[in-house]
Scaffold this motif. Structure first.
Motif: not given
Length: 459
Positions: A135-164
């Motif tokens: 569980a701790a390993s999966v938790h770690y890799f998912l946090i890494c994935g969120i960091w990586l996908v967060s690179v795209f957040l400032s380029a996206l226009k759909d703020y509602r999708a991000i919030g939801y």
């Protein structure tokens, strides 16, 4: 990459209070989503554990969350900055077909490189059950994935999708942890919130794929940027290590604790600093909506005028406009952060009493809050340096910050508990002053930087 800032700025300029509130809430999620998820998760689990009488499980979850958050941020840092530069260049060139492939490739490379670290930490070093390790390993890799996908957040226009995505994922994680805690203990808590993290990661990834509806093209092409902008990779690693190095040093303090699972922490210092870091969230939200957008407009005006063969007088006028914008933005950040810091410091005794936090942590919290004030100003200055492509200056001021934070925090160990937090505060203050001097100098010679120093055609 300031795209979502313009969308949120239009939202906040509607003639109603709702637009203002909603706009800044979304801006907070875009700028601080992973950090907010971490803090809210630990707070929610604390309440859940108190109600269920599962304090050992809660302690394990908190340690795993802190370690995963810290290590993933430091290890992903070099990739995040290089990915951001690569994506920004593709957007500028109107060649965004490689965006989905970059996300897939970066995720594969980053997680692959960090697999040995996770195996060592949770399967060799830590004393945990097999379900807890997994569980701790999966938790770690998912946090890494969120960091990586967060690179795209400032380029996206759909703020509602991000919030939801963030809100829904946090709610799902809390519900899953609540259901799994009675039967699975710490593994249930970690795994439950991992379910919520998975929901956030896949929802944001889907949003990226919708925004960029292309096939998986050249997923590893971004790697060629590392030799080209290696300074950004160094900056990403050094700055994120700077954020955590004072905590790592204080884990060697006499007050540090080694949990039953073998992981070390300093609860008094860590929790106070986590709360202090929360005080920067309002400023980060304001930065995305009001400050970066206005600065970006002045920045574009300066360089577009040069492309259109502006006169020297016009170039100087645009340079002065950039300087005025930066001065105004700096004052706004300083004023807002001072107000937030003052309110937090004044309210801290009542807040700590209400939350049941040891009053001895008040001093650390107050120093952490003051340090965070100068840290956020330092971040603002590094963004300015990045805009003008002053990569070596970025590396220099950040390595200075890293050395100061590590060295002064180490010195505070010898001085005792009463001095904990001074290292971070003094390091942030001195690093801010150094970065300020660099920015003032470089903005003052912006035409020279544009036509000579950063001009690839004459190198």
């Amino acid at each position: 990459m300031a795209g979502i800032g313009f969308v949120l700025r239009r939202l906040t300029r509607q003639d109603d209070l709702t637009g203002v509130v909603v706009g800044y809430v979304y801006a907070a999620l875009v700028s601080s989503g992973p950090f907010l998820v971490t803090v809210i998760a630990m707070a929610a689990v604390g309440l859940l554990g108190d109600a269920a009488g599962e304090q050992p499980a809660v302690a394990t979850f908190r340690l795993v969350t802190i370690y995963n958050f810290a290590l993933s941020l430091v290890c992903c840092g070099p990739f995040l900055l290089v990915m951001t530069r690569y994506l920004a260049d593709r957007i500028y060139e109107h060649k965004v077909e490689e965006a989905p492939g970059m996300l897939i490739g970066a995720t594969a490379v980053t997680l692959g490189l960090q697999l040995p670290l996770v195996v060592w930490l949770y399967f060799i070093h830590a004393d945990m059950t097999l379900p807890e390790r997994l569980a701790a390993s999966v938790h770690y890799f998912l946090i890494c994935g969120i960091w990586l996908v967060s690179v795209f957040l400032s380029a996206l226009k759909d703020y509602r999708a991000i919030g939801y995505s963030f809100a829904g994922g946090m709610a799902l994680g809390f519900a899953a942890a609540h259901l799994l805690l009675p039967d699975f203990g710490a593994a249930g808590l970690i795994g439950g919130f991992a379910i919520g993290l998975a929901a956030i990661f896949f929802a944001l990834t889907l949003r990226v794929m919708v925004e960029y509806p292309y096939g998986i093209l050249r997923p590893f092409a971004f790697l060629r940027y590392f030799p080209r902008v290696w300074q950004l990779a160094v900056f990403g690693f050094a700055y994120n290590l700077t954020i955590w190095c004072d905590k790592l040093v204080l884990w060697l303090a006499p007050e540090a604790e080694t949990a039953a699972i073998g992981l070390v922490s300093n609860p008094a210092y860590d929790s106070a600093m986590f709360l202090a870091n929360l005080t920067t969230v309002p400023v980060l939200a304001v930065f995305i909506i009001a400050i970066e957008t206005e600065f970006f407009e002045r920045y574009q005006t300066f360089y577009r005028a040069i492309e259109q063969h502006a006169t020297y007088r016009e170039i100087r006028a645009n340079q002065a406009a950039i300087a005025r914008t930066l001065a105004t933005a700096g004052r706004s950040i300083l004023l807002l952060q001072c107000i937030v810091a003052a309110l937090a410091i004044l309210a801290s005794p009542a807040l700590f009493a209400a939350l049941g936090i040891d009053a001895r942590q008040l001093g650390i919290f107050r120093l952490g809050t003051l340090g965070s004030l100068f840290q956020i100003l330092f971040v603002f200055l590094t963004i300015v340096l990045a805009y003008f492509d002053l990569r070596m200056r970025l590396v220099q001021v950040t390595l200075l910050y890293l050395g100061l934070n590590a060295g002064l925090s180490w010195a505070s160990l010898a001085w005792g508990f009463a001095w904990y937090g001074y290292g971070f505060f003094l390091a942030s203050l001195l690093a801010f002053l150094a970065a300020l001097a660099v920015v003032i100098r470089e903005v003052g010679r912006l035409p020279f930087l544009t036509f000579v120093k950063n001009n690839a055609s004459i190198r």
